[in-house]
Scaffold this active site. Structure first.
Site, mmCIF file in Angstrom:
data_model
loop_
_atom_site.group_PDB
_atom_site.id
_atom_site.type_symbol
_atom_site.label_atom_id
_atom_site.label_comp_id
_atom_site.label_asym_id
_atom_site.label_seq_id
_atom_site.Cartn_x
_atom_site.Cartn_y
_atom_site.Cartn_z
ATOM 1 N N HIS A 106 0.848 -1.206 0.000
ATOM 2 C CA HIS A 106 0.000 0.000 0.000
ATOM 3 C C HIS A 106 0.874 1.244 0.000
ATOM 4 O O HIS A 106 2.002 1.227 0.512
ATOM 5 C CB HIS A 106 -0.983 0.001 1.185
ATOM 6 C CG HIS A 106 -0.341 0.119 2.535
ATOM 7 N ND1 HIS A 106 -0.114 1.335 3.159
ATOM 8 C CD2 HIS A 106 0.130 -0.819 3.399
ATOM 9 C CE1 HIS A 106 0.450 1.132 4.341
ATOM 10 N NE2 HIS A 106 0.617 -0.166 4.516
ATOM 11 N N ASP A 108 -0.563 4.425 0.866
ATOM 12 C CA ASP A 108 -1.105 5.452 1.761
ATOM 13 C C ASP A 108 -0.357 5.365 3.085
ATOM 14 O O ASP A 108 0.303 4.362 3.376
ATOM 15 C CB ASP A 108 -2.612 5.286 1.963
ATOM 16 C CG ASP A 108 -2.992 3.959 2.606
ATOM 17 O OD1 ASP A 108 -2.430 2.920 2.199
ATOM 18 O OD2 ASP A 108 -3.848 3.944 3.517
ATOM 19 N N ASP A 145 6.532 1.853 6.145
ATOM 20 C CA ASP A 145 5.115 1.444 6.108
ATOM 21 C C ASP A 145 4.346 2.318 5.120
ATOM 22 O O ASP A 145 3.737 3.278 5.499
ATOM 23 C CB ASP A 145 4.525 1.560 7.515
ATOM 24 C CG ASP A 145 3.084 1.084 7.613
ATOM 25 O OD1 ASP A 145 2.655 0.317 6.728
ATOM 26 O OD2 ASP A 145 2.384 1.485 8.547
ATOM 27 N N GLU A 179 -5.172 1.301 2.972
ATOM 28 C CA GLU A 179 -4.864 0.303 3.998
ATOM 29 C C GLU A 179 -4.963 0.887 5.403
ATOM 30 O O GLU A 179 -5.502 0.269 6.313
ATOM 31 C CB GLU A 179 -3.463 -0.276 3.763
ATOM 32 C CG GLU A 179 -3.165 -1.537 4.572
ATOM 33 C CD GLU A 179 -2.620 -1.276 5.970
ATOM 34 O OE1 GLU A 179 -2.623 -2.211 6.788
ATOM 35 O OE2 GLU A 179 -2.195 -0.139 6.262
ATOM 36 N N GLU A 180 -4.437 2.116 5.577
ATOM 37 C CA GLU A 180 -4.440 2.723 6.911
ATOM 38 C C GLU A 180 -5.849 3.118 7.359
ATOM 39 O O GLU A 180 -6.079 3.403 8.531
ATOM 40 C CB GLU A 180 -3.512 3.945 6.948
ATOM 41 C CG GLU A 180 -2.060 3.675 6.565
ATOM 42 C CD GLU A 180 -1.308 2.776 7.555
ATOM 43 O OE1 GLU A 180 -1.921 2.315 8.535
ATOM 44 O OE2 GLU A 180 -0.114 2.520 7.325
ATOM 45 N N ASP A 208 4.594 -5.920 4.691
ATOM 46 C CA ASP A 208 3.990 -4.770 5.379
ATOM 47 C C ASP A 208 4.050 -4.963 6.893
ATOM 48 O O ASP A 208 3.093 -4.700 7.603
ATOM 49 C CB ASP A 208 2.535 -4.602 4.906
ATOM 50 C CG ASP A 208 1.893 -3.324 5.433
ATOM 51 O OD1 ASP A 208 2.636 -2.398 5.792
ATOM 52 O OD2 ASP A 208 0.648 -3.257 5.500
ATOM 53 N N HIS A 456 3.993 3.952 12.075
ATOM 54 C CA HIS A 456 2.877 4.635 12.737
ATOM 55 C C HIS A 456 3.313 5.678 13.774
ATOM 56 O O HIS A 456 2.474 6.400 14.287
ATOM 57 C CB HIS A 456 1.900 3.657 13.433
ATOM 58 C CG HIS A 456 1.065 2.862 12.488
ATOM 59 N ND1 HIS A 456 -0.194 2.409 12.781
ATOM 60 C CD2 HIS A 456 1.309 2.431 11.223
ATOM 61 C CE1 HIS A 456 -0.683 1.730 11.759
ATOM 62 N NE2 HIS A 456 0.223 1.722 10.797
#
Length: 485
Positions: A106, A108, A145, A179-180, A208, A456
């Site tokens: 991903h 995003d 990520d 995804e997030e 991921d 994150h």
């Protein structure tokens, strides 16, 4: 099948090219990190769209057939309607003699602002020396990520093209931009494409997640599920001077309920919750013994003074193999600075249970509801109790003896000089379960980020070493998986 010597000469040629083009690969990552493709904040949705277009262009330049599938729109809680980013389905190579590997990633990212505690601008990839002088870290939102790993995979494919080498496998790509925010629309698309796009896919690889260690590579073969619960008590706000001491206060009821869920050792006190947890096999126990896991390093990475358990094995078992219960917050209670002497009317406690394979979501929900209703009834409170489970995601478990894992193990040994740790992930990875359930194909998680990459959080990074060696790992993996066919 190539001879070991020709195989090793080929690997040397590929690895040399990757080393010589490090600067180009880092420049590409810098361009991608500069795009604020935050899928959570509505005003940045256009940036996610831009990022999807960049990824599509990059794959098209490789010679891939690219299809950006429109998923329509979705409505936010405030009524605002936003377009969903398309999902990219890419395809490169259709040799019937070759296995077909599908890569999921991903592009995003989680929200990030410099004022949140970043040392650098989160959207400017910045290279800084690490604590050890040999390590240089690339800081930026999405570096690990998941923009870094997505680009590393593309870089590995590009290396074969640049050297005019025959492609060892057929490639398919599934790249998304939500995804997030929960991968909205992805599962439906996978179901629709299962008989067409996925019909000739042999293996699915996801990169991921992270290693368990800062130095030793890992292969991930399982993750816990997640069941989120709301516990609601009460009806209307009252003054504590007028009513304090003569009524059943909803917040006291709620605190008693939350306090009944887990004891001071981390043991969940809901009857029956551990009944269906699978027994630990001898083969798996040995895996835990051989895993490289530095308790002190892990403690420093997460900033706590002590863990609930003192041994590596106990900690890993409770992180991956046993369920856990965490309390996340109370909605409706006064939480601003200062004092407000109100008795909150309606309060909602929020907690979740990370469940493991063999635990049934519907059974877990019944066990939770029965337990909370039993505790509440003993309080003889006239307040209303309502228990709901707004989210339930099942755990994922793969067979680490699968061919896919054998190929990855060999590739890791080739690039890093040692075999990987076989690990599970204590968090929930819905896409792994989703791909396995829908396609019924072999799914593997092949991370390239180290344990301290900070996905994150502030100062997210990928080291130059992990990014470049990760690119080599993917290239070596392509060769290994082709050898098995």
């Amino acid at each position: 099948v190539m001879s070991p010597s020709s195989s090793s000469a080929l690997e040397m040629e590929i690895f040399q090219y990757i080393d010589e083009h490090q600067s180009d690969f880092i420049k590409d990552l810098k361009e991608w990190v500069a795009v604020e493709s935050d899928s959570i904040q509505p005003h940045l949705r256009k940036e996610v769209m831009h990022m999807m277009a960049l990824a599509a262009d990059r794959l098209a330049t490789l010679g891939a057939t690219v299809n950006l599938v429109n998923l329509g729109s979705h409505q936010l809680p405030d009524g605002q309607v936003l377009p969903l980013p398309p999902v990219l389905l890419g395809e490169l190579g259709k040799d019937p003699q070759n296995p077909t590997v599908c890569f999921y990633g991903h592009v995003d990212v989680q929200p990030a602002k410099k004022e949140d505690g970043w040392d650098t601008d989160p959207y400017t990839l910045t290279e800084i020396n690490g604590v050890h002088l040999l390590i240089r870290n690339l800081y930026g939102r999405g570096a690990t990520d998941n923009k870094g790993p997505v680009l590393a995979w593309i870089n590995a494919v590009e290396t074969f093209r640049a050297l005019k080498l025959a492609m060892p496998v057929n490639f398919k790509f599934v790249i998304e931009g939500m995804e997030e925010a929960g991968s909205l629309g992805l599962e439906k698309l996978l179901e629709e494409e299962n008989q067409s796009f996925f019909s000739d896919v042999d293996y699915i690889v996801i990169s991921d997640n992270l290693w368990l260690s800062n130095k030793k590579p890992a292969l991930t073969y399982g993750s816990r599920g997640n069941a989120c619960f709301f516990v609601e008590c009460g009806s209307k706000d009252l003054h504590s001077g007028t009513f304090g001491g003569i009524i059943h206060e909803p917040l006291l009821d709620l605190i008693a309920l939350l306090d009944s869920l887990v004891d001071s050792t981390g043991h969940i006190q809901i009857p029956g919750i551990y009944d269906s947890v699978a027994a630990l096999t001898e083969e798996e126990r040995k895996l835990y013994e051989s895993i490289e896991f530095d308790l002190e390093e892990h403690r420093n990475n997460c900033g706590v003074k002590k863990f609930l358990y003192g041994t590596k094995e106990e900690i890993l078992l409770h992180l991956w193999r046993y369920p856990s219960l965490s309390i996340h917050g109370i909605e409706g209670a006064f939480h601003e600075p200062g004092i407000k002497t109100v008795i909150p009317a309606k309060v909602i406690g929020k907690f979740s249970i990370r469940q493991v394979p063999n635990m049934d979501l519907s059974v877990v929900k019944k066990q939770v509801v029965d337990h909370l209703e039993g505790v509440f009834s003993k309080r003889n409170s006239p307040n209303k109790l309502k228990v709901s489970m707004p989210l339930g995601v099942k755990p994922w478990l793969a067979d680490f003896n699968d061919l896919l894992y054998k190929a990855a193990r060999r590739a890791i040994k080739t690039v890093f000089g040692e075999g990987p740790d076989f690990i599970r992930d204590g968090s929930t990875i819905p896409v792994a379960r989703m791909f396995q359930t829908v396609t019924q194909k072999s799914v593997m998680m092949l991370p390239i980020g180290a344990a301290d990459a900070g996905e994150h959080s502030q100062n997210e990074k990928i080291s130059r070493h992990n990014y470049i060696e990760g690119t080599k790992l993917f290239a070596a993996f392509f060769l290994e998986i082709s050898k098995l066919h």
